[in-house]
Design a protein around this motif. Structure first.
Motif, PDB file in Angstrom:
ATOM      1  N   THR A 110       0.811  -1.220   0.000  1.00  0.00           N
ATOM      2  CA  THR A 110       0.000   0.000   0.000  1.00  0.00           C
ATOM      3  C   THR A 110       0.841   1.265   0.000  1.00  0.00           C
ATOM      4  N   GLU A 111       2.151   1.117   0.017  1.00  0.00           N
ATOM      5  CA  GLU A 111       3.031   2.293   0.062  1.00  0.00           C
ATOM      6  C   GLU A 111       3.135   3.007  -1.281  1.00  0.00           C
ATOM      7  N   GLY A 112       2.718   2.348  -2.364  1.00  0.00           N
ATOM      8  CA  GLY A 112       2.757   2.975  -3.679  1.00  0.00           C
ATOM      9  C   GLY A 112       4.157   3.225  -4.190  1.00  0.00           C
ATOM     10  N   ARG A 129       6.942   6.092  -7.831  1.00  0.00           N
ATOM     11  CA  ARG A 129       5.620   6.128  -7.216  1.00  0.00           C
ATOM     12  C   ARG A 129       4.563   5.612  -8.194  1.00  0.00           C
ATOM     13  N   TYR A 130       3.546   4.950  -7.646  1.00  0.00           N
ATOM     14  CA  TYR A 130       2.412   4.514  -8.463  1.00  0.00           C
ATOM     15  C   TYR A 130       1.160   4.499  -7.599  1.00  0.00           C
ATOM     16  N   THR A 160       9.452   3.697 -16.209  1.00  0.00           N
ATOM     17  CA  THR A 160       8.657   4.738 -15.551  1.00  0.00           C
ATOM     18  C   THR A 160       7.503   4.179 -14.718  1.00  0.00           C
ATOM     19  N   PHE A 161       7.186   2.926 -14.911  1.00  0.00           N
ATOM     20  CA  PHE A 161       6.031   2.245 -14.328  1.00  0.00           C
ATOM     21  C   PHE A 161       4.715   2.898 -14.747  1.00  0.00           C
ATOM     22  N   GLU A 162       4.747   3.595 -15.862  1.00  0.00           N
ATOM     23  CA  GLU A 162       3.525   4.174 -16.430  1.00  0.00           C
ATOM     24  C   GLU A 162       2.589   3.049 -16.861  1.00  0.00           C
ATOM     25  N   PRO A 163       1.296   3.112 -16.507  1.00  0.00           N
ATOM     26  CA  PRO A 163       0.346   2.082 -16.957  1.00  0.00           C
ATOM     27  C   PRO A 163       0.195   2.103 -18.468  1.00  0.00           C
TER      28      PRO A 163
END
Length: 264
Positions: A110-112, A129-130, A160-163
């Protein structure tokens, strides 16, 4: 195994896909909908009973594990329950773990935060971050695949962990949630189902469940040594090159090499 027992198990999974609130439509699968397999134990190895396993993956010829609660990233051995190397993460509840062959990617619950690790032993390269929860993670065709406890798998850009997109996991049209640890291998996504002794084989492009693996033999093997309800089956790793498959669970004293045999 008795085909009736298998179909009953499928019905349970369909029900699980609608959560605990009821209202599910119970649909039985037919012989043509998916492949049925059993995980047979080939070898047993020691595993730390302090490891709340959230991710398991082979990386550059070594086996790494991500653990929850007081989170860690650790390199583990098949010869001893004691980690070969470990980085403690403090109060971070670490989750799924994946590799692209060069870097390790570690989720948090849950820390994102997504941790990217580089080198051997790994050092933290960056934190990204996400939004949303992190449960399982694997790497498929240039993308990271994340589960979040729902029936949705989200694809992300590794840098980038971009969706980049999503797919809903379904069995006979019914959403399958509680998807936990993931392993991308052999053209499918293997997914643990929280509090289940079954592993799903998922088509990454459609989200359809194409196979169901009964791993209850592993649960029975550790049952006499388990006294916590959260010590459930979780953790799948397939070794590149050999295809050797390992499975374990949260706080389990054993890690298993398994062979997947089709059900007649």
């Amino acid at each position: 195994m008795n085909p009736t027992a298998w179909l009953s198990a499928l019905g349970v999974l369909v029900m699980m896909g609608n959560g605990c609130g009821g209202g599910a439509v119970h649909r039985r699968a037919t012989e043509s909908t998916l492949t049925r397999k059993v995980a047979h134990i080939v070898r047993e190895y020691p595993h730390s009973t302090e490891a709340f396993t959230q991710g398991l993956v082979f990386h550059q010829g070594r086996l790494f594990e991500s653990t929850g609660h007081q989170g860690t990233l650790r390199e583990i051995s098949l010869d001893s329950a004691t980690p070969l190397w470990m980085e403690r993460l403090g109060d971070i509840f670490a989750e799924g773990l994946a590799t692209d062959g060069e870097r390790l990617y570690q989720l948090t619950w849950t820390e994102g935060q997504l941790f990217t690790w580089s080198g051997l032993p790994p050092t933290r390269l960056r934190t990204t971050r996400y939004a949303g929860e992190g449960w399982g993670l694997c790497y498929w065709q240039g993308k990271l695949v994340r589960s979040d406890g729902s029936s949705t798998l989200t694809f992300h850009a590794p840098d980038t962990f971009e969706p980049l997109g999503t797919v809903e996991v379904t069995l006979n049209g019914q959403p399958q949630d509680q998807l936990n640890e993931l392993e991308c291998a052999n053209g499918v996504i293997y997914a643990n189902v929280w509090h289940s002794s079954y592993v799903l084989e998922i088509d990454p492009t459609t989200g359809h469940v194409v196979g169901l693996i009964d791993a209850s033999a592993l649960v029975r093997a550790v049952g006499p040594q388990i006294n916590r309800p959260d010590a459930v089956l979780n953790g799948i790793a397939v070794e590149p090159g050999t295809g050797r498959m390992l499975m374990t669970g949260k706080l389990w004293p054993k890690l298993f090499e398994v062979r997947l045999d089709p059900v007649d």
